[in-house]
Design an enzyme around this catalytic site. Structure first.
Site: not given
Ligand code: T1G
Length: 697
Positions: A62, A101, A104, A124
């Site tokens: 992200a 992300g 993911e 993270e």
């Protein structure tokens, strides 16, 4: 320009993300992926989809820079669900580092392919977060609960081949033309019926009855005081007890709690602060660097040997020089021991060790330094000896050689004045142990040239260290602040706080070690000698009185089996010593210092605000160009807790108005000698600003 595009290659649609530098999942990228997915879904000639990235890496997560702003749809979990619910098979084609992300997103795809040099992970936790886009639910379904927790709690990425073995990847290809190989894989999938596969439909297996209790115990020490690891475990527990959607809802709640936590703010600050140090105000980032291939280190003691090892390990030709046979032999043995330790721990192969040892040579002659590109002096911390060494270097070293001192406190300009080439002289302050500590304080002298500074930053990168450029004053940044921190520790000892009490309070607060244990580790004689050399000590008989008294009695710490604490032979475990308690009492009596009980809050505030006050003065003096550089120095040089973001960020997070009023109280109570509030602190507090707002560049 839209950072996401789509292109058809016969019956395969390729969705390409192009958002330098790391293809972070910004709002524009999330929007672009959603739009291109709709296009591919609607195009009846498209039988399969490849998700690909331009640039040096697949999506690396992200966009951390967006965390400070209100989240804007489309949200990442919704994008990932769109990928998974697509009627056509989607292949994630990965290179570089598919992280957070990014992984993911790949787990929301139906197939995952990567080049052999790629790595995939969910780091993270290093930002005080948890994988908040269904990663805590999809990863255990692909690799099992234990492996998934190991990956998310450590934050360490898996190389492609290991990820393949766990089932996280379906295919690993060679590093040539990833897109073509991804297209070939897509055609294989189409030929096999173009099936989609949803990770959410996989079962979560492999959980023994007491698994989570035992897992918490296993990681307790490594994750002490941290907020995110426990929430990651809770998410994985939900993966074993709830439906996918219910568990994802829990994940979202816990992700929000992590994102709003002070720890995540501190860790995100640390992430960007570590990257900001390379941007030196006034130094053109395109400044040409000098050719650095041969390094010469003078002094084969602990530091010199550690620096020589670090340089050889990074591929430099190295010559280690000492004027004493035994010293040189000792240095050689230290280096060989460090390499063999690396082989034993599986960090390198025997061949690697042999190759690096071959880069090293040893000499007692200064002539051996004549062709060195950089010389790093690591001899005794006395100015007279350093000047002698630099005068010799000036006559021996080739034109253009960088002449660096590893001094931890002394005046770089005075050292440079011993040469006729002050523009080539710089301070390279390594931290002990030099082969482990990531911090390198790069001390610029008055005359140090820009290309020497740029070359020193390059050296730091090649040594996998964090190079922080600082100005020249006693102790530079780190050790100058250490004096304030240590001074308060020493004063509180006299005022009746036991060394083990002070150490425990600061350890529990997050410091890697308490100040008294650190003193015994570094050696009380080292600090004692430096203080004897100083002419600018405060006129205060209490100043480091306990440390001096111990050093004068030969109690140097671990190296002598006793210092502030006692050490059983061969043990590094500190044990309180009644003799030291009696010595402190006697010194306090002699100095007329009243002993009293002290709260943990006072210990923390006096030590940490002592750092903050000195840090503010350092900014005022222009010795550091930004407060976050000071944070990086204290996180990587002195074990300041990373999740608190460093001393200056910590003060900002408390609020400078509160810090200022506390410092004023200390000023009243303890006097202006140490607690005179810095003008900068008063100014910023008065303006409702932060140290982070203060820019000298
Ligand atoms: N967001 C924004 N900027 C980033 C970024 C990110 N995720 N990663 C790197 N940058 C910037 C960095 O600040 C620097 O900028 C430049 O890119 C090069 O970085 C929902 C919530 C990928 C291994 O934790 O580990 O996904 O200084 O110098 O050494 O569950 O960057 O040039 O202006 O480090 O080659 C999870 C963090 C996010 C990965 C590359 N992902 N990044 O290392 O280059 S949270 C991460 C890294 C998340 C989801 C959760 C490294 C790297 P500038 P660099 P590098």
């Amino acid at each position: 320009m839209n950072p996401v595009s789509i292109e058809r290659h016969s019956d395969v649609a390729v969705i390409t993300v192009d958002n330098p530098p790391v293809n972070a999942l910004s709002h524009a990228v999330r929007t672009g992926i959603a739009e291109c997915l709709e296009t591919a879904e609607a195009d009846r000639s498209v039988k399969a989809i490849v998700l690909f990235c331009n640039g040096r890496t697949f999506i690396a997560g992200a966009d951390i820079r967006e965390f400070g702003q209100p989240p804007k749809p489309p949200h990442l979990p919704d994008i990932i669900n769109k990928l998974e619910n697509c009627s056509k098979p989607i292949i994630a084609a990965m290179h570089g580092t598919a992280l957070g992300g990014g992984l993911e997103v790949a787990m929301g795809c139906h197939y995952r392919l990567a080049v052999a040099s790629a790595a995939v992970g969910l780091p993270e936790v290093n930002l005080g977060l948890l994988p908040g886009a269904t990663g805590t639910q999809r990863l255990p379904r692909l690799v099992g609960v234990q492996k998934a927790l190991d990956m998310m709690i450590s934050g360490v990425p898996l190389p492609a081949n290991k990820a393949l073995a766990t089932g996280l990847l379906d295919r690993v290809v060679d590093d040539t033309d990833l897109l073509q190989q991804a297209l070939a894989y897509a055609h294989e999938i189409i030929a096999a019926g173009a099936k989609t596969r949803k990770v959410r439909d996989l079962p979560v297996t492999g959980v023994a009855t007491n698994f989570f209790t035992e897992y918490r115990q296993q990681i307790a020490r490594k994750t002490r005081g941290l907020f995110a690891p426990e929430r990651i475990i809770q998410c994985v527990e939900f993966a074993t007890t709830l439906s996918f959607d219910d568990a994802v809802a829990k994940e979202r709640e816990l992700f929000a709690a992590c994102k709003d936590s002070p720890q995540s703010a501190g860790l995100r600050h640390a992430f960007f602060a570590e990257r900001a140090v390379a941007k030196v105000p006034g130094l053109d980032p395109k400044t040409a660097t000098r050719d650095l291939q041969k390094a010469a280190i003078i002094g084969a003691g602990t530091m010199g040997a550690g620096i020589a090892y670090a340089c050889a390990n990074a591929g430099f030709d190295v010559v280690l020089l000492d004027n004493d046979d035994a010293g040189l032999e000792g240095g050689r043995k230290t280096i060989e021991k460090l390499f063999s330790g690396g082989v034993e721990r599986g960090k390198m192969s025997q061949a690697d060790m042999d190759e690096r040892l071959a880069l090293l040579s040893y000499s007692k002659e200064y002539g051996a330094l004549a062709d060195a590109d950089i010389v790093i002096e690591a001899v005794f911390e006395t100015m007279a000896i350093k000047k002698e060494v630099f005068t010799k270097l000036d006559s021996v070293c080739k034109k253009g050689a960088i002449l660096a001192s590893n001094t931890s406190t002394l005046d770089i300009d005075a050292i440079a004045a011993a040469t006729k080439r002050p523009e080539d002289v710089i301070g390279l302050h390594f931290f002990s142990p030099a082969h482990i500590m990531k911090l390198l304080e790069i001390v610029r002298g008055k005359h140090t040239s820009d290309d020497v500074i740029a070359s020193s930053l390059l050296l730091a990168r090649r040594l996998s260290k964090i190079g922080t450029v600082v100005g020249n004053c006693f102790g530079f940044v780190g050790n100058r602040m250490l004096y304030s921190y240590g001074r308060e520790n020493q004063l509180m000892l006299l005022e009746g706080a036991a060394p083990e009490y002070i150490d425990k309070v600061l350890y529990d607060w997050g410091m890697a070690m308490g100040p008294n244990a650190v003193g015994d580790l570094a050696g009380l004689d080292v600090g004692y000698k430096v203080r004897q050399e100083r002419t600018d000590l405060p006129d205060d008989p209490r100043f480091y009185r306990v440390a001096n008294a111990l050093a004068e009695r030969g109690r140097y710490g671990q190296k002598t089996g006793k210092g502030m604490y006692l050490y059983e032979s061969g043990s590094r475990t500190p044990t309180p010593d009644p003799e030291v308690a009696a010595l402190i009492k006697a010194e306090a009596l002699a100095l007329g210092v009243e002993q009293r009980a002290m709260s943990p809050e006072e210990i923390i505030e006096r030590c940490i605000y002592g750092l903050v006050v000195e840090g503010a003065r350092i900014l005022e003096d222009g010795i550091a160009s930004r407060s976050s550089d000071i944070d990086v120095i204290w996180m990587h040089g002195y074990g300041f807790p990373r999740h608190r973001g460093g001393p200056m960020f910590y003060a900002d997070s408390i609020g400078l108005d509160k810090v200022y009023s506390r410092v004023c109280e200390f000023n009243k109570r303890f006097g202006p000698m140490y607690w005179e509030p810095p003008r900068l602190l008063q100014k910023l507090a008065g303006e409702g600003k932060k140290f982070a707002d203060y820019k000298t560049d």
